[in-house]
Design a protein around this motif. Structure first.
Motif, PDB file in Angstrom:
ATOM      1  N   HIS A   1       0.997   4.070  -2.992  1.00 25.20           N
ATOM      2  CA  HIS A   1       0.764   5.479  -2.657  1.00 25.20           C
ATOM      3  C   HIS A   1       2.011   6.324  -2.943  1.00 25.20           C
TER       4      HIS A   1
ATOM      5  N   ARG B   1      -7.869   3.844   6.095  1.00 29.84           N
ATOM      6  CA  ARG B   1      -8.293   4.781   5.046  1.00 29.84           C
ATOM      7  C   ARG B   1      -7.698   6.165   5.256  1.00 29.84           C
TER       8      ARG B   1
ATOM      9  N   LYS C   1     -10.171   1.755  -1.229  1.00 30.70           N
ATOM     10  CA  LYS C   1     -11.622   1.686  -1.459  1.00 30.70           C
ATOM     11  C   LYS C   1     -12.159   0.584  -0.553  1.00 30.70           C
TER      12      LYS C   1
ATOM     13  N   MET D   1      -6.158   6.323  -0.838  1.00 29.14           N
ATOM     14  CA  MET D   1      -6.645   5.761  -2.101  1.00 29.14           C
ATOM     15  C   MET D   1      -7.393   4.440  -1.899  1.00 29.14           C
TER      16      MET D   1
ATOM     17  N   LEU E   1      -5.915  -1.866  -4.114  1.00 26.06           N
ATOM     18  CA  LEU E   1      -6.202  -0.996  -2.973  1.00 26.06           C
ATOM     19  C   LEU E   1      -7.653  -1.128  -2.511  1.00 26.06           C
TER      20      LEU E   1
ATOM     21  N   TRP F   1       0.829  -1.206   0.000  1.00 24.06           N
ATOM     22  CA  TRP F   1       0.000   0.000   0.000  1.00 24.06           C
ATOM     23  C   TRP F   1       0.866   1.259   0.000  1.00 24.06           C
TER      24      TRP F   1
ATOM     25  N   TRP G   1      -3.889   5.435   4.137  1.00 24.43           N
ATOM     26  CA  TRP G   1      -3.797   5.162   2.703  1.00 24.43           C
ATOM     27  C   TRP G   1      -5.094   5.656   2.045  1.00 24.43           C
TER      28      TRP G   1
END
Length: 191
Positions: A54, A180, A187, A185, A154, A50, A183
């Motif tokens: 990012h 969240r 979902k 991005m 992600l 992750w 990171w």
């Protein structure tokens, strides 16, 4: 086609770990133990991926480092504590957490697991059910019983048992770990 994508994703994850000098070192420390079916799992791999996705140049090792292994003939928790002690002696900056997955089904209320990888199928999130180990001196093997699409995409998604039966555990983990926020991005998929 799906097998090719999984292989590409596994090579990508392995490259991320290989290019992270500290994580690569820790994978070597665990490999030296020569335990059966032994991996570093969960956040150790997930967070590195992750962070990479990012575009973060540094990926610190946060929290504990989960070492999972599997040996039906040695399921005494004292053995895990002894391994943690050995690891802490070798690398004292790390909060090691060692668990023989041969006994973890009891705590989790599942049928007996067949391997460390089988145990990962029962973890709360698909993106967390991933592990790595060094083989030989310069290769990295990735275990991902639920695939790598969610990790690479992600996507924060509960595994089957955590979709309904243990949903509150999944939701509490998402909240308390603040993934969240760390990171953005990510979902979150309810499944």
């Amino acid at each position: 086609m799906a097998g090719d994508r999984l292989m590409d994703h596994a090579m990508h994850v392995a490259a991320i770990l290989r290019n992270d000098a500290f994580r690569w070192h820790l994978l070597g420390v665990v490999a030296e133990l020569d335990l059966p079916d032994c991996w570093i799992a969960a956040g150790f791999v997930r967070n590195a991926v992750w962070d990479s996705l990012h575009k973060r140049s540094e990926s610190p090792v946060l929290g504990d480092v989960d070492v999972v292994w599997f040996d039906r003939n040695c399921s005494d928790p004292a053995r895990d504590r002894a391994i943690e002690h050995t690891l802490h002696t070798t690398e004292p900056t790390i909060d090691w957490s060692v668990k023989n997955q041969a006994r973890m089904h009891i705590r989790n209320g599942d049928a007996p697991y067949q391997s460390a990888t089988d145990a990962m199928r029962h973890w709360p999130e698909t993106a967390t059910a991933v592990a790595a180990k060094r083989v030989c001196s310069d290769e990295c093997e990735i275990a991902s019983p639920l695939g790598l699409d969610d990790l690479i995409g992600l996507v924060l998604r509960p595994t089957i048992k955590f979709t309904v039966q243990k949903r509150s555990i999944f939701e509490e983990r998402v909240r308390s770990k603040a993934w969240r926020r760390k990171w953005p991005m990510l979902k979150c998929e309810a499944s």
